[in-house]
Design an enzyme around this catalytic site. Structure first.
Site, mmCIF file in Angstrom:
data_model
loop_
_atom_site.group_PDB
_atom_site.id
_atom_site.type_symbol
_atom_site.label_atom_id
_atom_site.label_comp_id
_atom_site.label_asym_id
_atom_site.label_seq_id
_atom_site.Cartn_x
_atom_site.Cartn_y
_atom_site.Cartn_z
ATOM 1 N N LYS A 139 20.386 -11.067 5.469
ATOM 2 C CA LYS A 139 21.738 -10.631 5.102
ATOM 3 C C LYS A 139 22.541 -11.855 4.691
ATOM 4 O O LYS A 139 22.336 -12.953 5.201
ATOM 5 C CB LYS A 139 22.427 -9.949 6.285
ATOM 6 C CG LYS A 139 21.804 -8.624 6.620
ATOM 7 C CD LYS A 139 22.573 -7.902 7.697
ATOM 8 C CE LYS A 139 22.008 -6.507 7.806
ATOM 9 N NZ LYS A 139 21.830 -5.978 9.065
ATOM 10 N N ALA B 211 15.415 -20.135 7.302
ATOM 11 C CA ALA B 211 14.076 -20.108 7.900
ATOM 12 C C ALA B 211 13.843 -18.824 8.676
ATOM 13 O O ALA B 211 14.734 -18.321 9.357
ATOM 14 C CB ALA B 211 13.905 -21.310 8.824
ATOM 15 N N HIS C 146 0.852 -1.185 0.000
ATOM 16 C CA HIS C 146 0.000 0.000 0.000
ATOM 17 C C HIS C 146 0.884 1.229 0.000
ATOM 18 O O HIS C 146 2.043 1.187 0.425
ATOM 19 C CB HIS C 146 -0.911 0.001 1.234
ATOM 20 C CG HIS C 146 -1.903 -1.120 1.224
ATOM 21 N ND1 HIS C 146 -3.007 -1.127 0.399
ATOM 22 C CD2 HIS C 146 -1.936 -2.289 1.897
ATOM 23 C CE1 HIS C 146 -3.685 -2.236 0.585
ATOM 24 N NE2 HIS C 146 -3.059 -2.975 1.484
#
Length: 198
Positions: A180, A160, A113
């Protein structure tokens, strides 16, 4: 009555899309998979979508009283595997290469948005669309979120729970929020080498 009609239409479009996919290659699509905007979704070859997966393409959005026209496209390459609860929300472009492995509960989105605080509600702003590109041979771990305007290079592993907010180079292991690069494949020694995290 309208809801019943839309459900029947969605189910018909889904069954036609699955049939078309199977004609092109070996497609295994779980019966609980939800497909919206099937005409904007292309699969190339052998594709597997696990239970409760969702491929959602939006071709219009009502921002305030104004309708925004969108041009979604999802492309999924050969030998794609998604375990379960994969969600892809597309208003522009999501491109997934071949030999991609996706673990459970992964969320991919190519839009957001608007961010102006001058509107009464962020829902009233037009969508800001981008692109997501996932290279060949990528492995995406459990509970990963991939945000708009990101590119994940080939043979990269995303750990994960990571949130991908910017590009990740090829042949890397990346993790964290934001994700990262922690390791990079060294072709000379044939092993993963740690990278200094900034």
């Amino acid at each position: 009555m309208k809801k019943i009609f839309l459900k029947i239409k969605d189910n018909y479009e889904k069954s036609c899309w699955i049939k078309k996919c199977r004609e092109k290659g070996k497609c295994r699509i779980h019966s609980t998979t939800c497909i919206k905007g099937s005409r904007y979704i292309q699969v190339k070859g052998d594709v597997s979508l696990g239970e409760n997966s969702k491929l959602l393409c939006w071709d219009k959005y009502m921002s305030g009283l104004k309708e925004q026209k969108l041009f979604p496209c999802i492309e999924i390459g050969d030998k794609f595997r998604a375990t379960r609860n994969l969600t892809i929300q597309c208003a522009n472009r999501v491109i997934i290469g071949k030999n991609v492995l996706v673990a459970s509960d992964v969320f991919i989105i190519d839009y957001n948005h608007g961010l102006s605080p001058l509107f009464d509600n962020y829902l009233d702003e037009p969508l800001q669309t981008g692109e997501v590109c996932i290279g060949d041979g990528v492995w995406i771990g459990n509970n990963v979120i991939i945000l708009p305007n990101t590119h994940i290079g080939k043979k990269t592993i995303v750990g994960a729970g990571s949130v991908v907010t910017k590009d990740i180079d090829e042949y890397c292991i990346a993790a964290g929020n934001p994700a990262k690069v922690l390791k990079k494949w060294d072709f000379d020694s044939n092993e993963w080498k740690s990278v200094k995290v900034m």
